[in-house]
Design an enzyme around this catalytic site. Sequence first.
Site, PDB file in Angstrom:
ATOM      1  N   LYS A  45       0.895  -1.193  -0.087  1.00 51.83           N
ATOM      2  CA  LYS A  45       0.112   0.046   0.095  1.00 51.83           C
ATOM      3  C   LYS A  45       0.970   1.219  -0.042  1.00 51.83           C
ATOM      4  O   LYS A  45       1.986   1.254   0.503  1.00 51.83           O
ATOM      5  CB  LYS A  45      -0.767   0.042   1.272  1.00 51.83           C
ATOM      6  CG  LYS A  45      -2.128   0.780   1.220  1.00 51.83           C
ATOM      7  CD  LYS A  45      -3.312  -0.056   0.773  1.00 51.83           C
ATOM      8  CE  LYS A  45      -4.444   0.976   0.517  1.00 51.83           C
ATOM      9  NZ  LYS A  45      -5.765   0.158  -0.096  1.00 51.83           N
ATOM     10  N   GLY A  56     -23.287   3.702   4.245  1.00 51.43           N
ATOM     11  CA  GLY A  56     -22.711   4.499   3.102  1.00 51.43           C
ATOM     12  C   GLY A  56     -23.044   3.869   1.859  1.00 51.43           C
ATOM     13  O   GLY A  56     -22.966   2.830   1.558  1.00 51.43           O
ATOM     14  N   VAL A  57     -23.528   4.659   1.025  1.00 49.04           N
ATOM     15  CA  VAL A  57     -24.060   4.124  -0.301  1.00 49.04           C
ATOM     16  C   VAL A  57     -23.224   4.969  -1.316  1.00 49.04           C
ATOM     17  O   VAL A  57     -24.022   5.541  -2.256  1.00 49.04           O
ATOM     18  CB  VAL A  57     -25.519   4.475  -0.400  1.00 49.04           C
ATOM     19  CG1 VAL A  57     -26.611   3.422   0.266  1.00 49.04           C
ATOM     20  CG2 VAL A  57     -26.087   5.995  -0.082  1.00 49.04           C
ATOM     21  N   GLY A  58     -21.941   4.987  -1.440  1.00 50.48           N
ATOM     22  CA  GLY A  58     -21.174   5.359  -2.241  1.00 50.48           C
ATOM     23  C   GLY A  58     -21.145   4.175  -3.630  1.00 50.48           C
ATOM     24  O   GLY A  58     -22.004   3.610  -3.808  1.00 50.48           O
ATOM     25  N   HIS A  59     -19.850   4.115  -4.073  1.00 48.94           N
ATOM     26  CA  HIS A  59     -19.526   3.339  -5.425  1.00 48.94           C
ATOM     27  C   HIS A  59     -20.193   1.810  -5.130  1.00 48.94           C
ATOM     28  O   HIS A  59     -20.803   1.208  -5.622  1.00 48.94           O
ATOM     29  CB  HIS A  59     -18.317   3.284  -5.704  1.00 48.94           C
ATOM     30  CG  HIS A  59     -17.602   4.764  -6.367  1.00 48.94           C
ATOM     31  ND1 HIS A  59     -17.151   5.572  -5.598  1.00 48.94           N
ATOM     32  CD2 HIS A  59     -17.716   5.120  -7.629  1.00 48.94           C
ATOM     33  CE1 HIS A  59     -16.804   6.645  -6.408  1.00 48.94           C
ATOM     34  NE2 HIS A  59     -17.438   6.251  -7.644  1.00 48.94           N
ATOM     35  N   VAL A  60     -19.724   1.360  -3.596  1.00 48.91           N
ATOM     36  CA  VAL A  60     -19.958  -0.045  -3.514  1.00 48.91           C
ATOM     37  C   VAL A  60     -21.243   0.056  -3.000  1.00 48.91           C
ATOM     38  O   VAL A  60     -22.047  -0.765  -3.430  1.00 48.91           O
ATOM     39  CB  VAL A  60     -18.849  -0.635  -2.363  1.00 48.91           C
ATOM     40  CG1 VAL A  60     -19.020  -2.048  -2.239  1.00 48.91           C
ATOM     41  CG2 VAL A  60     -17.409  -0.575  -3.138  1.00 48.91           C
TER      42      VAL A  60
END
Length: 368
Positions: A94, A194-198
């Site tokens: 990382k 959390g309703v982002g990309h994933v």
Amino acid sequence: MNEVIAPEEVAQDLNPVIEKMALNEHEQVVFCHDKASGLKAIIAIHNTTLGPALGGTRMWNYKNETEALNDVLRLSRGMTFKASISGLNLGGGKAVIIGDSYTQKSEALFRRFGKFVDSLGGKYITAEDVGISPKDMEYVNMETNHVSGLPITLGGSGDPSPVTAYGVYMGMKAAAKEQFGKDSLEGLKVTVQGVGHVGETLVKHLTEEGAKVTISDINKERVQEVAKKYGTEVVEGDAIYDVDMDIYAPCALGATVNNDTIARLKCSIIAGAANNQLLDEKEHGMLLKNRDVLYAPDFLINAGGLINVYREVEGISQERAMELTENIYNTTLDIFKKAKTDDITTHQAALALAESRIASIAELKTRR
Ligand code: NAD
């Protein structure tokens, strides 16, 4: 010219860094600095037994270098286990760039970072992570080929998020099978934080299967938009931990499973996309076990994105990547079985499986 620092002083400053590296057996940590572009970055290579260390680059306004170092060490270790448990021939790495992703980005900074990545000769392969955009990665890619997860238009495998969401969905179904005796999510109450990309794609799978979904997001516009699109309930802020639910799916931040939230959560299953969901792997893994809350280990069920990126490294097809992601269902069931048999937490069972694969391949490599 800056003042020269005495060798004893350098050794003293380095000791805690070496100790931290030794603690989780990191192979290499590279500190990158470039005055002209303002670049300050750290690349951590945790383990390359299975293959090159792959993991994204995060740009974050860390309070200080110690916070950045701790983050990169923790995240790179997680990548080793994620790749291993998914059966990929990849190691864990990382990188973090210390700085404000809104004000401190420049072409020169990312190209300089690309040169540092290139200097590692392919031992570390980078990708996008928090605070980094496809455009930034395009600059990195100008200086090194050791970049993955690029947009399809640049010859990459594109956005990994839908594949991550599919893997989380598979892991959640396995957890339902274990806890409720059937893997259908129809009628189950699922809360997605959390309703982002994933998160959004996960909500799509869940509502299509007939789950009763409640969502939350600090982005008010987004949460309303997703709620309207999929017909879900909305909950605000911390109230999410008090909702009556069967499944809690953290898809925003890490460390949301801790003493405070475990006391409040009424769910039987925790299965989501966020990395490092347990604030303390041992303590909180055990607390969940004692309360009969089934935890689907994050690094196992959120590996779909990494599996998708693997297409670029190993040249496997999109179909094969989806097959491997679907197999998260079976691996998750195996982990639950091992945890039960060995009377350990599901997190410990997943770690043990990941570690045993690394150990057996390391042994294999010593033979002709
Ligand atoms: P994202 O940034 O697209 O979405 C995150 C969402 O969470 C945003 O909409 C944000 O507003 C919301 N959020 C932030 N803080 C919140 C809070 N306190 N409460 C509720 N909502 C909050 O990120 P993503 O790509 O969807 O990833 C989600 C999580 O999954 C992250 O933790 C990420 O590290 C992890 N993950 C993502 C992938 C991937 O392929 N994208 C792969 C593995 C793991």
